[in-house]
Scaffold this motif. Structure first.
Motif, mmCIF file in Angstrom:
data_model
loop_
_atom_site.group_PDB
_atom_site.id
_atom_site.type_symbol
_atom_site.label_atom_id
_atom_site.label_comp_id
_atom_site.label_asym_id
_atom_site.label_seq_id
_atom_site.Cartn_x
_atom_site.Cartn_y
_atom_site.Cartn_z
ATOM 1 N N ASP A 76 -2.465 -11.707 4.010
ATOM 2 C CA ASP A 76 -3.584 -10.984 3.415
ATOM 3 C C ASP A 76 -4.719 -10.851 4.426
ATOM 4 N N HIS A 77 -4.905 -11.883 5.207
ATOM 5 C CA HIS A 77 -5.947 -11.873 6.239
ATOM 6 C C HIS A 77 -5.622 -10.842 7.321
ATOM 7 N N LEU A 78 -4.372 -10.806 7.747
ATOM 8 C CA LEU A 78 -3.964 -9.837 8.761
ATOM 9 C C LEU A 78 -4.101 -8.408 8.236
ATOM 10 N N ALA A 79 -3.767 -8.221 6.965
ATOM 11 C CA ALA A 79 -3.938 -6.898 6.361
ATOM 12 C C ALA A 79 -5.419 -6.521 6.323
ATOM 13 N N GLY A 80 -6.264 -7.509 6.044
ATOM 14 C CA GLY A 80 -7.703 -7.255 6.030
ATOM 15 C C GLY A 80 -8.217 -6.807 7.378
ATOM 16 N N LYS A 81 -7.655 -7.364 8.432
ATOM 17 C CA LYS A 81 -8.043 -6.944 9.784
ATOM 18 C C LYS A 81 -7.648 -5.501 10.036
ATOM 19 N N ASP A 82 -6.441 -5.130 9.657
ATOM 20 C CA ASP A 82 -6.010 -3.738 9.822
ATOM 21 C C ASP A 82 -6.885 -2.791 9.004
ATOM 22 N N MET A 83 -7.268 -3.215 7.822
ATOM 23 C CA MET A 83 -8.129 -2.374 6.990
ATOM 24 C C MET A 83 -9.495 -2.180 7.639
ATOM 25 N N GLU A 84 -10.035 -3.242 8.185
ATOM 26 C CA GLU A 84 -11.342 -3.143 8.836
ATOM 27 C C GLU A 84 -11.297 -2.163 10.001
ATOM 28 N N VAL A 85 -10.266 -2.277 10.825
ATOM 29 C CA VAL A 85 -10.138 -1.373 11.970
ATOM 30 C C VAL A 85 -9.877 0.049 11.502
ATOM 31 N N GLY A 86 -9.044 0.182 10.463
ATOM 32 C CA GLY A 86 -8.763 1.515 9.929
ATOM 33 C C GLY A 86 -10.016 2.199 9.412
#
Length: 269
Positions: free
Chosen positions: A165-175
């Motif tokens: 979930d944390h890694l997905a959050g990072k991708d969302m932030e960059v996206g």
């Protein structure tokens, strides 16, 4: 040699770093000690939560008596003691050394789990580099793969969900960063990564909605309809589906399944 004198001597040696003898002065301070005395001293410090002293004493057991059964125990106890002082790199190295020397030991599951914990507890916020998060993910997966029916695996699965979930959050932030700059293709890559790798995380609904926004901005209406359809099918009560549906309605469109879409391979209807 009295017990009290011995304890003071060992504690002083640990403070002075006798475990790393390299100079003549260090050699002069070196005093060989009985393995059981050293090990019991380490255990005593561990019981009193004096973890730095315990780690140093356990390391000394291995250094002075490397071929004893006590050394094997001391390696893992040193790893735990380092972990308790947040000396994660030292803890990982000690646990890895234990596994290299004793891969089939009954304590091996704990060693793997301890390595995973060390990585997991170093996970930083999504605004920073996520290498430690990736390390935690791979280490947790290793625990689950090797010991699927253990209590360690049960806890590892819970931590793995949070890690992903944390890694997905990072991708969302960059996206979102790229999307705000109208760099839509770069943003789409990040959102697609969430859908393809982390579709069971809490970020999946927003990722699908952001894809709807991007595809509409790029004029790829069929993909926008498909993303909205997947969103509506899997998260019908989500606010993100309401947002996507409103976007499509404003353009006289409705969610629609497209078998040719890459999304159909991930979320088949």
């Amino acid at each position: 040699m009295t017990a009290n004198w011995l304890k003071i001597s060992v504690m002083s040696a640990m403070v002075l770093g006798v475990a790393a003898c390299s100079s003549k002065d260090d050699e002069d301070r070196y005093v060989a000690r009985d393995v059981e005395v050293l090990y019991n001293l380490a255990q005593d410090n561990l019981a009193k939560k004096r973890y730095k002293f315990a780690a140093a004493a356990f390391d000394e057991v291995e250094r002075q008596h490397p071929y004893s059964v006590w050394a094997r125990r001391a390696q893992l106890m040193a790893a735990y003691s380092h972990y308790m002082t947040n000396s994660y790199d030292d803890a990982i190295l000690a646990a890895q050394r234990f596994l290299q020397l004793h891969p089939g030991n009954r304590s091996a599951p704990y060693a793997y789990y301890l390595i995973a914990l060390c990585h997991y507890e170093q996970i930083s916020d999504v605004g920073r580099d996520q290498q430690k998060t990736l390390d935690a993910e791979s280490s947790l997966v290793e625990v689950i793969r090797r010991y699927p029916n253990s209590d360690y695996a049960k806890d590892a699965k819970l931590k793995l969900d949070l890690t992903r979930d944390h890694l997905a959050g990072k991708d969302m932030e960059v996206g979102r960063f790229y999307q705000n700059r109208h760099e839509y293709l770069a943003a789409e890559t990040r959102y697609r990564a969430v859908i393809e790798k982390y579709q069971t995380t809490s970020h999946a609904p927003e990722a699908l909605h952001r894809l709807v926004e991007i595809y509409l901005s790029l004029g790829i209406d069929d993909e926008a309809k498909m993303a909205a359809a997947v969103l509506g099918r899997n998260f019908p009560g989500s606010k993100w589906y309401r947002y996507s549906y409103a976007l499509l309605s404003g353009k006289d469109m409705v969610p629609e399944v497209k078998e040719s879409s890459w999304l159909s391979k991930i979320w088949p209807f």
